[in-house]
Design a protein around this motif. Structure first.
Motif, PDB file in Angstrom:
ATOM      1  N   GLU A   1       0.832  -1.214   0.000  1.00  0.00           N
ATOM      2  CA  GLU A   1       0.000   0.000   0.000  1.00  0.00           C
ATOM      3  C   GLU A   1       0.858   1.252   0.000  1.00  0.00           C
ATOM      4  O   GLU A   1       0.520   2.254  -0.655  1.00  0.00           O
ATOM      5  N   GLY A   2       1.958   1.216   0.738  1.00  0.00           N
ATOM      6  CA  GLY A   2       2.871   2.364   0.760  1.00  0.00           C
ATOM      7  C   GLY A   2       3.391   2.662  -0.639  1.00  0.00           C
ATOM      8  O   GLY A   2       3.464   3.815  -1.060  1.00  0.00           O
ATOM      9  N   ARG A   3       3.705   1.597  -1.349  1.00  0.00           N
ATOM     10  CA  ARG A   3       4.229   1.754  -2.704  1.00  0.00           C
ATOM     11  C   ARG A   3       3.165   2.369  -3.625  1.00  0.00           C
ATOM     12  O   ARG A   3       3.438   3.300  -4.380  1.00  0.00           O
ATOM     13  N   LEU A   4       1.935   1.828  -3.522  1.00  0.00           N
ATOM     14  CA  LEU A   4       0.840   2.368  -4.355  1.00  0.00           C
ATOM     15  C   LEU A   4       0.580   3.836  -4.038  1.00  0.00           C
ATOM     16  O   LEU A   4       0.360   4.652  -4.939  1.00  0.00           O
ATOM     17  N   ALA A   5       0.587   4.154  -2.745  1.00  0.00           N
ATOM     18  CA  ALA A   5       0.330   5.545  -2.344  1.00  0.00           C
ATOM     19  C   ALA A   5       1.374   6.468  -2.957  1.00  0.00           C
ATOM     20  O   ALA A   5       1.046   7.539  -3.482  1.00  0.00           O
ATOM     21  N   ALA A   6       2.634   6.044  -2.905  1.00  0.00           N
ATOM     22  CA  ALA A   6       3.703   6.881  -3.451  1.00  0.00           C
ATOM     23  C   ALA A   6       3.531   7.062  -4.964  1.00  0.00           C
ATOM     24  O   ALA A   6       3.757   8.151  -5.496  1.00  0.00           O
ATOM     25  N   GLU A   7       3.111   6.003  -5.640  1.00  0.00           N
ATOM     26  CA  GLU A   7       2.879   6.114  -7.091  1.00  0.00           C
ATOM     27  C   GLU A   7       1.778   7.136  -7.378  1.00  0.00           C
ATOM     28  O   GLU A   7       1.869   7.905  -8.344  1.00  0.00           O
ATOM     29  N   SER A   8       0.741   7.139  -6.543  1.00  0.00           N
ATOM     30  CA  SER A   8      -0.336   8.127  -6.722  1.00  0.00           C
ATOM     31  C   SER A   8       0.176   9.537  -6.484  1.00  0.00           C
ATOM     32  O   SER A   8      -0.178  10.464  -7.216  1.00  0.00           O
ATOM     33  N   VAL A   9       0.994   9.697  -5.453  1.00  0.00           N
ATOM     34  CA  VAL A   9       1.562  11.014  -5.166  1.00  0.00           C
ATOM     35  C   VAL A   9       2.359  11.492  -6.379  1.00  0.00           C
ATOM     36  O   VAL A   9       2.211  12.637  -6.824  1.00  0.00           O
ATOM     37  N   LEU A  10       3.171  10.588  -6.925  1.00  0.00           N
ATOM     38  CA  LEU A  10       3.997  10.953  -8.093  1.00  0.00           C
ATOM     39  C   LEU A  10       3.119  11.350  -9.274  1.00  0.00           C
ATOM     40  O   LEU A  10       3.360  12.367  -9.932  1.00  0.00           O
ATOM     41  N   ALA A  11       2.074  10.565  -9.515  1.00  0.00           N
ATOM     42  CA  ALA A  11       1.186  10.865 -10.643  1.00  0.00           C
ATOM     43  C   ALA A  11       0.467  12.188 -10.424  1.00  0.00           C
ATOM     44  O   ALA A  11       0.403  13.037 -11.321  1.00  0.00           O
ATOM     45  N   ASP A  12      -0.078  12.392  -9.202  1.00  0.00           N
ATOM     46  CA  ASP A  12      -0.852  13.603  -8.906  1.00  0.00           C
ATOM     47  C   ASP A  12       0.026  14.846  -8.908  1.00  0.00           C
ATOM     48  O   ASP A  12      -0.432  15.947  -9.195  1.00  0.00           O
ATOM     49  N   ALA A  13       1.307  14.662  -8.540  1.00  0.00           N
ATOM     50  CA  ALA A  13       2.216  15.810  -8.487  1.00  0.00           C
ATOM     51  C   ALA A  13       2.766  16.135  -9.877  1.00  0.00           C
ATOM     52  O   ALA A  13       3.503  17.105 -10.044  1.00  0.00           O
ATOM     53  N   GLY A  14       2.434  15.284 -10.851  1.00  0.00           N
ATOM     54  CA  GLY A  14       2.945  15.500 -12.208  1.00  0.00           C
ATOM     55  C   GLY A  14       4.454  15.370 -12.268  1.00  0.00           C
ATOM     56  O   GLY A  14       5.123  16.089 -13.000  1.00  0.00           O
ATOM     57  N   ALA A  15       4.974  14.430 -11.449  1.00  0.00           N
ATOM     58  CA  ALA A  15       6.430  14.253 -11.402  1.00  0.00           C
ATOM     59  C   ALA A  15       6.941  13.781 -12.757  1.00  0.00           C
ATOM     60  O   ALA A  15       6.236  13.068 -13.478  1.00  0.00           O
ATOM     61  N   ALA A  16       8.157  14.195 -13.049  1.00  0.00           N
ATOM     62  CA  ALA A  16       8.779  13.774 -14.311  1.00  0.00           C
ATOM     63  C   ALA A  16       8.945  12.261 -14.315  1.00  0.00           C
ATOM     64  O   ALA A  16       9.123  11.665 -13.265  1.00  0.00           O
ATOM     65  N   PRO A  17       8.847  11.642 -15.487  1.00  0.00           N
ATOM     66  CA  PRO A  17       8.999  10.185 -15.529  1.00  0.00           C
ATOM     67  C   PRO A  17      10.323   9.769 -14.915  1.00  0.00           C
ATOM     68  O   PRO A  17      11.340  10.437 -15.071  1.00  0.00           O
ATOM     69  N   VAL A  18      10.246   8.669 -14.177  1.00  0.00           N
ATOM     70  CA  VAL A  18      11.432   8.165 -13.495  1.00  0.00           C
ATOM     71  C   VAL A  18      12.375   7.557 -14.520  1.00  0.00           C
ATOM     72  O   VAL A  18      11.931   6.874 -15.438  1.00  0.00           O
ATOM     73  N   PRO A  19      13.671   7.806 -14.361  1.00  0.00           N
ATOM     74  CA  PRO A  19      14.616   7.160 -15.272  1.00  0.00           C
ATOM     75  C   PRO A  19      14.548   5.643 -15.118  1.00  0.00           C
ATOM     76  O   PRO A  19      14.233   5.149 -14.046  1.00  0.00           O
ATOM     77  N   GLY A  20      14.825   4.950 -16.185  1.00  0.00           N
ATOM     78  CA  GLY A  20      14.771   3.487 -16.130  1.00  0.00           C
ATOM     79  C   GLY A  20      13.704   2.954 -17.057  1.00  0.00           C
ATOM     80  O   GLY A  20      12.984   3.714 -17.708  1.00  0.00           O
ATOM     81  N   ASP A  21      13.614   1.665 -17.091  1.00  0.00           N
ATOM     82  CA  ASP A  21      12.719   0.985 -18.014  1.00  0.00           C
ATOM     83  C   ASP A  21      11.266   1.111 -17.564  1.00  0.00           C
ATOM     84  O   ASP A  21      10.903   0.622 -16.496  1.00  0.00           O
ATOM     85  N   PRO A  22      10.414   1.816 -18.343  1.00  0.00           N
ATOM     86  CA  PRO A  22       9.016   1.996 -17.932  1.00  0.00           C
ATOM     87  C   PRO A  22       8.282   0.653 -17.793  1.00  0.00           C
ATOM     88  O   PRO A  22       7.393   0.514 -16.965  1.00  0.00           O
ATOM     89  N   ALA A  23       8.690  -0.331 -18.599  1.00  0.00           N
ATOM     90  CA  ALA A  23       8.025  -1.628 -18.541  1.00  0.00           C
ATOM     91  C   ALA A  23       8.278  -2.305 -17.186  1.00  0.00           C
ATOM     92  O   ALA A  23       7.379  -2.879 -16.581  1.00  0.00           O
ATOM     93  N   VAL A  24       9.522  -2.183 -16.713  1.00  0.00           N
ATOM     94  CA  VAL A  24       9.877  -2.775 -15.416  1.00  0.00           C
ATOM     95  C   VAL A  24       9.070  -2.115 -14.304  1.00  0.00           C
ATOM     96  O   VAL A  24       8.552  -2.758 -13.389  1.00  0.00           O
ATOM     97  N   ARG A  25       8.946  -0.779 -14.431  1.00  0.00           N
ATOM     98  CA  ARG A  25       8.231  -0.019 -13.419  1.00  0.00           C
ATOM     99  C   ARG A  25       6.749  -0.407 -13.393  1.00  0.00           C
ATOM    100  O   ARG A  25       6.159  -0.601 -12.333  1.00  0.00           O
TER     101      ARG A  25
END
Lengths: 108, 481
Positions: free
Chosen positions: B335-359
């Motif tokens: 749940e912590g991981r999901l919450a952080a992903e939502s924060v990143l999406a809602d904050a309009g954070a720049a895409p994380v470096p690395g393979d998007p498929a892995v993410r």
């Protein structure tokens, strides 16, 4: 050896232990007396929720022994009456921590 | 107002650690606040860093590799200046302010001295966990009777075994690691009283079958307990603790189907320590005043309502872990991981470096874990209910509210004669829940006595931990600087 003082008597502790952990390790399970029924109390929840383990530390009243790390020479008292104006939730509580003067527990 | 970061995470247990690590990996600046002297929460409670050589606790832990990976990620981010880690900070209030949040905390690193601080960020994630839920019984206020979480905290945090002959009682899987931990440290665990019947799991076998990790964990405890000759006694309960100035014995009874003690089955067992716990109560102190919507969980608790991305109904406010429903560490981490992903999406954070498929794969795995573990948590709650007839253990003299020493007789009278419909009204009439702990210990029990069958919603506590008026008075001055 590390020691703090509770009501004038030394209690050994291992660096990193809380005041409550050191007291329990030293065989003391009670160090406070309740206000209404004058019953002995010590540590119950161990994680800062229940407030059963209250002590006065270096003159600061209403401290939870289970949360405060023991330190060399710390002066812990359970005997004196302290009055602390603390806001607890929506109620302002004036609390008196009453006497537990003997280690054996003279709880009348 | 200046902001300390993009996100404040309150609580550094499994949920908060995982959330903070994922948010940091996504490029955010994070402030992680916890009341403990080190990160880990209750599940991964450790002595402070500098004391770990003297107080060895590694063998008492589970999933330590995961803990170390998260702690290492935080250390690296801290070195890089992107994580502001605030241990020994007790949050006493969190409020919405200027489109973001202000988190008020007491810095108690030099306890008993304290300094108040205010932390600000546009987004807030609350992962404050839970504490043992208690049901009163005669003698539970005797010294030497602790919560099972308290026994565990002394053990994991201080290397201290609270007794030499210990009886444990209550319901739920948490009894097992505590019994195993005490036995591993040389205590004689004379009884583990589990109120539920193991057969209750047969009514909902699906979630258990789909979580082989839980079997392995259960089998591990069974082995450890067998090695120390500790017996778990299903359908029994500690119905009384005896002693004068401290506990010296318990009375154990077999339970009928409704949870009432079966006449003639009571026996006395000498002990010098007792641990009790009936599941957990989520720590909602910060969330209730923030106004987020609550929902009912199967274990009788009200919990925070979140969407499939751990967003609460308050914009910018996220929650993860036991506050969203008690379900254990693997669920909290996911749940912590999901919450952080939502924060990143809602904050309009720049895409994380690395393979998007892995993410994307990792995110999908977290969602699967959450779904599976929540199903398990629901089944667990149904298999380990509060016994319907638990209040039969109470005498009129039994203390229910430990702080104000209000008896079961007084609470019952308020419910019957006074017609108190809930724990709030009982508090007004009897002072139960009005003392130091503000009903955190007696609240669920008083609720059961007054309004059984409805979810337990804790009282709104505007100040989550006591702070001195002196420190409060200094707050204005601090803000002006």
């Amino acid at each position: 050896m590390n020691e703090f003082i509770i009501d004038g008597r030394p209690v050994p502790f291992v660096e990193g232990q809380t005041v409550a952990a050191a007291l329990v390790a030293a065989g003391r399970v009670a160090w406070r007396t309740t206000r209404v029924r004058h019953r002995p109390r010590g540590v119950f929840c161990g994680i800062g929720v229940c407030f059963d383990c209250l002590v006065t530390i270096d003159g600061a009243g209403g401290r939870r022994a289970c949360l405060v790390p023991a330190r060399q020479g710390m002066n812990v008292t359970t005997g004196e009456t302290v009055t602390t104006g603390e806001t607890a939730g929506t109620t302002t509580t004036v609390t008196t921590v009453t006497t537990d003067t003997t280690e054996e527990g003279d709880h009348e | 107002m200046s902001e300390q970061g993009d996100l404040i995470v309150v609580g550094a247990g499994p949920a908060g650690l995982s959330a903070a690590a994922a948010a940091l990996a996504g490029g955010l600046r994070v402030v992680l606040v916890d009341s403990g002297t080190t990160v880990g929460g209750q599940y991964w409670r450790h002595p402070p860093e500098h004391a770990r050589a003297a107080i060895r606790t590694d063998d008492l832990h589970h999933r330590l590799r995961e803990y170390r990976a998260l702690a290492d990620a935080l250390s690296a981010a801290r070195t890089a200046g992107r994580l502001d880690l605030r241990t020994a900070h007790h949050v006493w209030s969190a409020v919405r302010e200027d489109g973001g949040f202000a988190v008020h905390a007491a810095d108690r690193r030099e306890a008993p001295a304290e300094t108040l601080v205010v932390l600000r960020a546009p987004r807030l994630l609350v992962a404050t966990g839970a504490y043992d839920r208690q049901l009163p019984f005669p003698g539970w206020d005797l010294p030497g009777v602790l919560t099972i979480g308290g026994l565990q905290a002394l053990l994991k945090g201080g290397g201290v075994t609270a007794g030499g002959r210990v009886a444990l009682g209550g319901t739920g899987p948490f009894l097992l690691p505590v019994a195993a931990g005490l036995a591993a440290r040389g205590a004689e665990v004379v009884a583990v009283c589990e109120a539920a019947s193991p057969l209750a799991w047969l009514r909902h076998p699906g979630p258990l079958l789909r979580n082989p990790g839980k079997w392995a964990e259960g089998a591990g405890y069974a082995l450890a307990l067998a090695r120390h000759r500790v017996r778990v006694r299903p359908r029994t309960a500690i119905v009384r603790a005896e002693g004068d100035d401290r506990v010296t014995a318990v009375r154990i009874a077999s339970l009928a189907a409704d949870g009432s003690p079966r006449p003639g089955t009571e026996r006395r067992v000498e002990v010098d320590a007792v641990g009790v716990g009936w599941g957990f109560a989520p720590q909602l102190d910060l969330l209730v005043p923030l106004g987020c919507e609550l929902t009912a969980a199967e274990d009788g608790n009200a919990v925070v309502a979140v969407d499939d991305g751990q967003r609460t109904t308050v914009p910018g406010l996220y929650a993860a872990g036991e506050v969203c429903g008690v379900g254990g560490a693997p669920l909290a981490v996911a749940e912590g991981r999901l919450a952080a992903e939502s924060v990143l999406a809602d904050a309009g954070a720049a895409p994380v470096p690395g393979d998007p498929a892995v993410r994307a794969e990792r995110l999908a795995a977290a969602r699967t874990t959450v779904a599976r573990q929540r199903a398990f948590a629901r089944a667990m709650a149904l298999a380990h209910p509060l016994p319907a007839a638990w209040s039969e253990w109470l005498t009129d003299e039994t203390v229910v509210c430990r702080c104000e020493e209000v008896t079961a007789g007084a609470v019952r009278a308020a419910c019957a004669d006074g017609g108190a419909p809930d724990h709030r009204q009982v508090k007004q009439l009897t002072r139960a829940g009005m003392g130091w702990c503000q009903g955190r210990m007696c609240g669920p029990a008083v609720h059961c006595l007054a309004a059984r069958g409805r979810p337990y919603v804790p009282a709104e506590r505007l100040v989550a931990t006591p702070v001195t008026l002196g420190a409060l008075a200094g707050l204005d001055e601090m803000e002006e600087q």
